[in-house]
Design a protein around this motif. Structure first.
Motif, short mmCIF file in Angstrom:
data_model
loop_
_atom_site.label_atom_id
_atom_site.label_comp_id
_atom_site.label_asym_id
_atom_site.label_seq_id
_atom_site.Cartn_x
_atom_site.Cartn_y
_atom_site.Cartn_z
N LEU A 326 0.86 -1.18 0.00
CA LEU A 326 0.00 0.00 0.00
C LEU A 326 0.89 1.23 0.00
O LEU A 326 1.66 1.46 0.94
N ALA A 327 0.79 2.03 -1.05
CA ALA A 327 1.62 3.22 -1.20
C ALA A 327 0.92 4.44 -0.61
O ALA A 327 -0.30 4.56 -0.69
N ARG A 328 1.72 5.33 -0.02
CA ARG A 328 1.17 6.55 0.59
C ARG A 328 1.24 7.74 -0.36
O ARG A 328 0.72 8.81 -0.05
N GLY A 329 1.85 7.59 -1.49
CA GLY A 329 1.95 8.67 -2.45
C GLY A 329 2.42 8.14 -3.78
O GLY A 329 2.73 6.95 -3.94
N GLU A 330 2.52 9.02 -4.78
CA GLU A 330 2.88 8.60 -6.12
C GLU A 330 4.29 8.03 -6.18
O GLU A 330 4.54 7.01 -6.84
N SER A 331 5.24 8.68 -5.51
CA SER A 331 6.62 8.21 -5.55
C SER A 331 6.77 6.85 -4.90
O SER A 331 7.50 5.98 -5.39
N SER A 332 6.06 6.64 -3.78
CA SER A 332 6.15 5.33 -3.11
C SER A 332 5.45 4.25 -3.93
O SER A 332 5.86 3.08 -3.91
N PHE A 333 4.42 4.61 -4.68
CA PHE A 333 3.77 3.65 -5.58
C PHE A 333 4.76 3.20 -6.66
O PHE A 333 4.93 2.00 -6.92
N ALA A 334 5.43 4.18 -7.30
CA ALA A 334 6.40 3.85 -8.34
C ALA A 334 7.56 3.04 -7.76
O ALA A 334 8.05 2.09 -8.40
N ALA A 335 8.00 3.39 -6.56
CA ALA A 335 9.11 2.67 -5.93
C ALA A 335 8.74 1.22 -5.63
O ALA A 335 9.53 0.30 -5.87
N ALA A 336 7.52 1.01 -5.11
CA ALA A 336 7.08 -0.36 -4.82
C ALA A 336 6.93 -1.16 -6.10
O ALA A 336 7.29 -2.35 -6.16
N TRP A 337 6.41 -0.53 -7.13
CA TRP A 337 6.25 -1.16 -8.44
C TRP A 337 7.61 -1.66 -8.95
O TRP A 337 7.77 -2.82 -9.32
N CYS A 338 8.62 -0.78 -8.94
CA CYS A 338 9.96 -1.15 -9.41
C CYS A 338 10.58 -2.22 -8.53
O CYS A 338 11.17 -3.19 -9.02
N SER A 339 10.49 -2.03 -7.22
CA SER A 339 11.13 -2.95 -6.28
C SER A 339 10.61 -4.37 -6.45
O SER A 339 11.40 -5.34 -6.49
N LEU A 340 9.30 -4.52 -6.53
CA LEU A 340 8.72 -5.86 -6.67
C LEU A 340 9.00 -6.45 -8.05
O LEU A 340 9.22 -7.65 -8.19
N ALA A 341 9.02 -5.60 -9.07
CA ALA A 341 9.31 -6.09 -10.41
C ALA A 341 10.73 -6.65 -10.50
O ALA A 341 10.99 -7.61 -11.24
N LEU A 342 11.64 -6.07 -9.74
CA LEU A 342 13.05 -6.48 -9.81
C LEU A 342 13.39 -7.60 -8.84
O LEU A 342 14.53 -8.09 -8.85
N SER A 343 12.45 -8.02 -7.99
CA SER A 343 12.73 -9.06 -6.99
C SER A 343 11.74 -10.22 -7.16
O SER A 343 10.63 -10.20 -6.61
N ALA A 344 12.18 -11.24 -7.91
CA ALA A 344 11.32 -12.39 -8.15
C ALA A 344 11.00 -13.12 -6.85
O ALA A 344 9.87 -13.60 -6.66
N SER A 345 11.96 -13.22 -5.94
CA SER A 345 11.74 -13.95 -4.69
C SER A 345 10.71 -13.24 -3.82
O SER A 345 9.84 -13.89 -3.20
N ARG A 346 10.76 -11.92 -3.77
CA ARG A 346 9.80 -11.17 -2.96
C ARG A 346 8.41 -11.26 -3.57
O ARG A 346 7.41 -11.42 -2.86
N ARG A 347 8.32 -11.19 -4.90
CA ARG A 347 7.02 -11.33 -5.57
C ARG A 347 6.43 -12.71 -5.28
O ARG A 347 5.23 -12.84 -5.01
N ALA A 348 7.26 -13.73 -5.35
CA ALA A 348 6.77 -15.09 -5.14
C ALA A 348 6.27 -15.26 -3.71
O ALA A 348 5.23 -15.89 -3.47
N ALA A 349 7.01 -14.70 -2.75
CA ALA A 349 6.59 -14.83 -1.34
C ALA A 349 5.27 -14.11 -1.11
O ALA A 349 4.37 -14.64 -0.43
N MET A 350 5.12 -12.92 -1.66
CA MET A 350 3.86 -12.19 -1.52
C MET A 350 2.73 -12.92 -2.24
O MET A 350 1.59 -12.93 -1.77
#
Length: 391
Positions: A326-350
């Motif tokens: 859950l993002a609190r603003g536009e920048s944190s939304f974009a950051a979460a989007w990038c972070s999860l896209a670049l981490s297959a293990s974190r995406r899989a766990a979620m």
């Protein structure tokens, strides 16, 4: 010789006969709603009403839906009361002519009310997906601002006015329940009944390349324009494709705003939606407010986590840091989007956490919970029982 009658039976025969008590359940249930599920503009609210009406029918209730616009054939009765807005004025007369007697009238309040408690003398109940307080300004801005103010006042009066004080209100999420409380609705009149989700069937393959999906009606408050702006910041980092599923009045404008690697699919079949949600790396949900955010649970049932804003409804369907972010603003939304896209293990766990979380939400449970609240509202109005504890 007179026949001998045992004394206990004689006492029973002498006892005065009282009228039969009302049945413990409302056999005839009528919904008043803006649209039928077959309407091209149908969304989550219409799906919820359809699942409730169909489930109640299967449990033996006689269900009728009175709605605006086109009416499709269902296993329950559907009656069109007129056009998209005229039906609000005609609902009372259509109900009187084509429905007549009903044990419980359920008004689905999506901003514009039917004011059923003013004209229906029998038991009523109100189903609320989300309170539209902030959305009136998004829909009616600039010179139409007085219309927004009128809409807000009418919605508040309809949900919390004196005529509603003896009726129960069903909220689809704790966020909606909280919003109703902020309008002045007494907490002991509010019941929470969560949305459900279908068992998704066999899960198909995940896309080998980055694939991000947003699903919803293309209207202002879904904020797909914001998602398109953020995509221009995210795409150079992640690559891949952004797929927008759905249609609506904003589509033409949004297509003009879209940059590279964006696809608009329009309406898709359930099978195609299933395939896309299975293939997606992430579900993106930039909406300003939701009642629940049904597609979040649909994606979770396929093991797909979500990135959404921390707004009413979505903060109920997304478990922050577990089934999505859950993002609190536009920048944190974009950051979460990038972070999860670049981490297959974190995406899989979620995704695994999302899958387990979605297992707790099924339509059968939703229908039975709603039926329990409907019985409570009916018994209370019939004088055969008070309100039970809140759900």
């Amino acid at each position: 010789m007179p026949q001998h009658v045992p004394s206990p039976l004689r006492a029973t025969l002498r006892r005065p006969q009282h009228p039969a008590a009302p049945p413990p359940v409302p056999r005839r249930i009528t919904f008043l709603a803006h649209r039928d599920l077959g309407n091209p503009a149908a969304g989550g609210s219409e799906l919820l009403v359809d699942k409730l009406a169909d489930g109640l029918t299967r449990l033996g209730h006689q269900v009728t839906l009175v709605c605006g616009g086109p009416a499709a054939f269902r296993d329950y009765r559907v009656v069109s009361a007129g056009g998209a807005y005229a039906h609000y004025l005609r609902a009372r007369s259509v109900f009187a002519r084509q429905v007549g007697e009903t044990d419980l009238l359920v008004e689905v309040c999506n901003g514009m009310p039917y004011l059923a408690p003013l004209w229906h003398r029998g038991p009523t109940m109100c189903l609320v997906n989300h309170v539209h307080s902030d959305l009136w300004g998004m829909r009616f801005g600039g010179p139409l601002a007085p219309a927004a103010q009128l809409g807000r006042r009418l919605e508040q009066w309809a949900l919390s006015g004196r005529r509603q004080q003896r009726s129960l209100l069903v909220a689809v999420s704790p966020s909606t329940a909280q919003a109703l409380g902020a309008l002045g609705v007494a907490p002991d009149r509010i019941r929470v009944v969560h949305n459900g989700v279908e068992e998704p069937g066999p899960v198909t393959g995940r896309s080998p390349e980055p694939l991000f999906v947003a699903v919803g009606r293309l209207v202002e408050y879904k904020r797909i324009d914001l998602l398109l702006r953020l995509w221009e910041r995210v795409r150079p980092v992640t690559g891949g494709r952004l797929v927008i599923v759905g249609d609506g009045p904003e589509r033409e404008r949004l297509e003009r705003l879209a940059g590279p690697d964006v696809t608009f699919t329009g309406h898709v079949s359930e099978a195609e939606k299933h395939r896309l949600l299975c293939a997606a790396w992430l579900l993106l949900h930039p909406s300003a407010v939701e009642g629940w955010g049904l597609v979040v649970t649909e994606a979770a049932a396929r093991g797909t986590p979500a990135v959404a804003f921390d707004v009413p409804g979505l903060r109920d369907s997304v478990v922050d840091g577990e089934t999505g972010v859950l993002a609190r603003g536009e920048s944190s939304f974009a950051a979460a989007w990038c972070s999860l896209a670049l981490s297959a293990s974190r995406r899989a766990a979620m995704g695994e956490m999302a899958l387990g979380h979605a297992a707790g939400f099924r339509w059968e449970r939703t229908v039975r919970r709603f039926r329990a609240v409907a019985c409570e509202a009916y018994r209370s109005a019939s004088g055969t029982g008070g309100y039970a504890s809140r759900g």
